[in-house]
Design a protein around this motif. Structure first.
Motif, PDB file in Angstrom:
ATOM      1  N   HIS A   1       0.805  -1.090   0.060  1.00 18.03           N
ATOM      2  CA  HIS A   1       0.045   0.039  -0.112  1.00 18.03           C
ATOM      3  C   HIS A   1       0.947   1.225   0.048  1.00 18.03           C
ATOM      4  N   TRP A   2       1.908   1.341   0.737  1.00 16.36           N
ATOM      5  CA  TRP A   2       2.676   2.451   0.748  1.00 16.36           C
ATOM      6  C   TRP A   2       4.086   1.954   0.745  1.00 16.36           C
ATOM      7  N   TYR A   3       4.790   2.499  -0.335  1.00 24.43           N
ATOM      8  CA  TYR A   3       6.298   2.685  -0.525  1.00 24.43           C
ATOM      9  C   TYR A   3       6.541   3.911  -1.265  1.00 24.43           C
ATOM     10  N   ASP A   4       7.706   4.316  -1.313  1.00 28.54           N
ATOM     11  CA  ASP A   4       8.126   5.665  -2.069  1.00 28.54           C
ATOM     12  C   ASP A   4       9.576   5.427  -2.488  1.00 28.54           C
ATOM     13  N   ASN A   5       9.893   6.340  -3.282  1.00 30.00           N
ATOM     14  CA  ASN A   5      11.176   6.462  -4.055  1.00 30.00           C
ATOM     15  C   ASN A   5      12.077   5.237  -4.371  1.00 30.00           C
ATOM     16  N   LEU A   6      11.122   4.532  -4.980  1.00 25.11           N
ATOM     17  CA  LEU A   6      11.663   3.274  -5.576  1.00 25.11           C
ATOM     18  C   LEU A   6      12.701   3.357  -6.679  1.00 25.11           C
ATOM     19  N   LYS A   7      14.115   3.012  -6.434  1.00 22.30           N
ATOM     20  CA  LYS A   7      14.901   3.416  -7.307  1.00 22.30           C
ATOM     21  C   LYS A   7      15.609   2.270  -7.901  1.00 22.30           C
ATOM     22  N   VAL A   8      15.678   1.362  -9.043  1.00 19.43           N
ATOM     23  CA  VAL A   8      16.277   0.248  -9.310  1.00 19.43           C
ATOM     24  C   VAL A   8      17.481   0.674  -9.937  1.00 19.43           C
ATOM     25  N   GLY A   9      18.547  -0.206  -9.589  1.00 20.20           N
ATOM     26  CA  GLY A   9      19.867  -0.008 -10.123  1.00 20.20           C
ATOM     27  C   GLY A   9      20.225  -1.792 -10.730  1.00 20.20           C
ATOM     28  N   ASP A  10      21.349  -1.740 -11.068  1.00 21.19           N
ATOM     29  CA  ASP A  10      22.045  -2.732 -11.595  1.00 21.19           C
ATOM     30  C   ASP A  10      22.402  -3.761 -10.229  1.00 21.19           C
ATOM     31  N   GLU A  11      22.861  -3.357  -9.336  1.00 21.25           N
ATOM     32  CA  GLU A  11      23.392  -4.197  -8.233  1.00 21.25           C
ATOM     33  C   GLU A  11      22.106  -4.438  -7.055  1.00 21.25           C
ATOM     34  N   GLY A  12      21.123  -3.678  -7.049  1.00 16.89           N
ATOM     35  CA  GLY A  12      19.918  -3.769  -6.026  1.00 16.89           C
ATOM     36  C   GLY A  12      19.046  -2.601  -6.244  1.00 16.89           C
ATOM     37  N   PHE A  13      18.192  -2.367  -5.323  1.00 11.89           N
ATOM     38  CA  PHE A  13      17.020  -1.141  -5.343  1.00 11.89           C
ATOM     39  C   PHE A  13      16.802  -0.719  -3.996  1.00 11.89           C
TER      40      PHE A  13
ATOM     41  N   PHE B   1      18.278   0.232   1.129  1.00 10.47           N
ATOM     42  CA  PHE B   1      18.993  -0.377   0.062  1.00 10.47           C
ATOM     43  C   PHE B   1      19.223  -1.710   0.032  1.00 10.47           C
ATOM     44  N   ILE B   2      18.552  -2.407  -0.804  1.00 13.77           N
ATOM     45  CA  ILE B   2      18.732  -4.142  -0.944  1.00 13.77           C
ATOM     46  C   ILE B   2      19.293  -4.543  -2.119  1.00 13.77           C
ATOM     47  N   PRO B   3      20.549  -4.930  -1.934  1.00 14.78           N
ATOM     48  CA  PRO B   3      21.301  -5.753  -3.093  1.00 14.78           C
ATOM     49  C   PRO B   3      20.397  -6.920  -3.576  1.00 14.78           C
ATOM     50  N   TYR B   4      20.388  -7.133  -4.692  1.00 16.32           N
ATOM     51  CA  TYR B   4      19.938  -8.469  -5.208  1.00 16.32           C
ATOM     52  C   TYR B   4      20.272  -9.628  -4.606  1.00 16.32           C
ATOM     53  N   ASP B   5      21.783  -9.653  -4.426  1.00 15.34           N
ATOM     54  CA  ASP B   5      22.329 -10.868  -4.009  1.00 15.34           C
ATOM     55  C   ASP B   5      21.862 -11.061  -2.530  1.00 15.34           C
ATOM     56  N   ALA B   6      21.586 -10.095  -1.880  1.00 16.77           N
ATOM     57  CA  ALA B   6      21.126 -10.222  -0.383  1.00 16.77           C
ATOM     58  C   ALA B   6      19.837 -10.876  -0.158  1.00 16.77           C
TER      59      ALA B   6
END
Length: 175
Positions: A79-91, A105-110
């Motif tokens: 329902h609530w999230y903001d400032n979603l920024k997707v990069g090559d290493e994580g989001f 910030f959550i790396p994909y490999d985490a």
């Protein structure tokens, strides 16, 4: 000529590392889904439960969150999230914790699990320790109707909580 090069590469390494190839492909799927959500928002009833390793060196979360969740944490994007920024290493994303927004910030490999209960879809990443015997190493799993950890960091209604999990392990296809 191309097949000779591929064949030589396969023989040099001894085997094809399907587990890591699947991990990379599954993380690419997560990146693509999040990229679409960043551009267009969550469609319909879709929402995500994302469990990740809070001890991963590239995870960026508030100290109080890492103290409260020293091993892993599950966040809910619904329902609530903001400032979603997707990069090559994580989001990166801001989520609401007790009416207080926190940037993460959550790396994909985490990521340990990525679940969309609205369509009974989930991915589970198993660790592959290098000192484990190859036959005992667990690869990635594609999960249908994945059960959620007992403590999610955001509230979800009981109707969203999946029932029994049906797990398809890639280990069952190994020889």
């Amino acid at each position: 000529m191309l097949s000779a090069n591929l064949q030589g590469k396969r023989h040099m390494s001894g085997s094809i590392d399907y587990g890591n190839l699947m991990h990379r492909a599954m993380r690419g799927l997560i990146k693509e889904v999040l990229t679409d959500v960043a551009a267009d928002g969550l469609p319909g009833e879709h929402h995500f439960f994302i469990t990740f390793d809070t001890g991963h060196p590239d995870v960026q979360i508030a100290d109080w969150l890492s103290d409260r969740y020293p091993g892993e944490m599950t966040v809910v994007m619904q329902h609530w999230y903001d400032n979603l920024k997707v990069g090559d290493e994580g989001f990166g994303v801001s989520l609401n914790f007790g009416d207080a927004p926190e940037a993460l910030f959550i790396p994909y490999d985490a990521i340990k699990t990525f679940v969309d209960p609205s369509v009974e879809f989930g991915l589970r990443f198993e660790n592959q320790d290098s000192d484990e015997d190859e036959d005992d190493a667990h690869g990635p799993e594609i999960v249908r109707d994945e059960g959620l950890p007992s403590e999610a960091s955001s509230k979800a209604s009981k109707k969203d909580a999946p029932k029994d999990a049906e797990v398809v392990s890639l280990d069952s296809f190994r020889k």
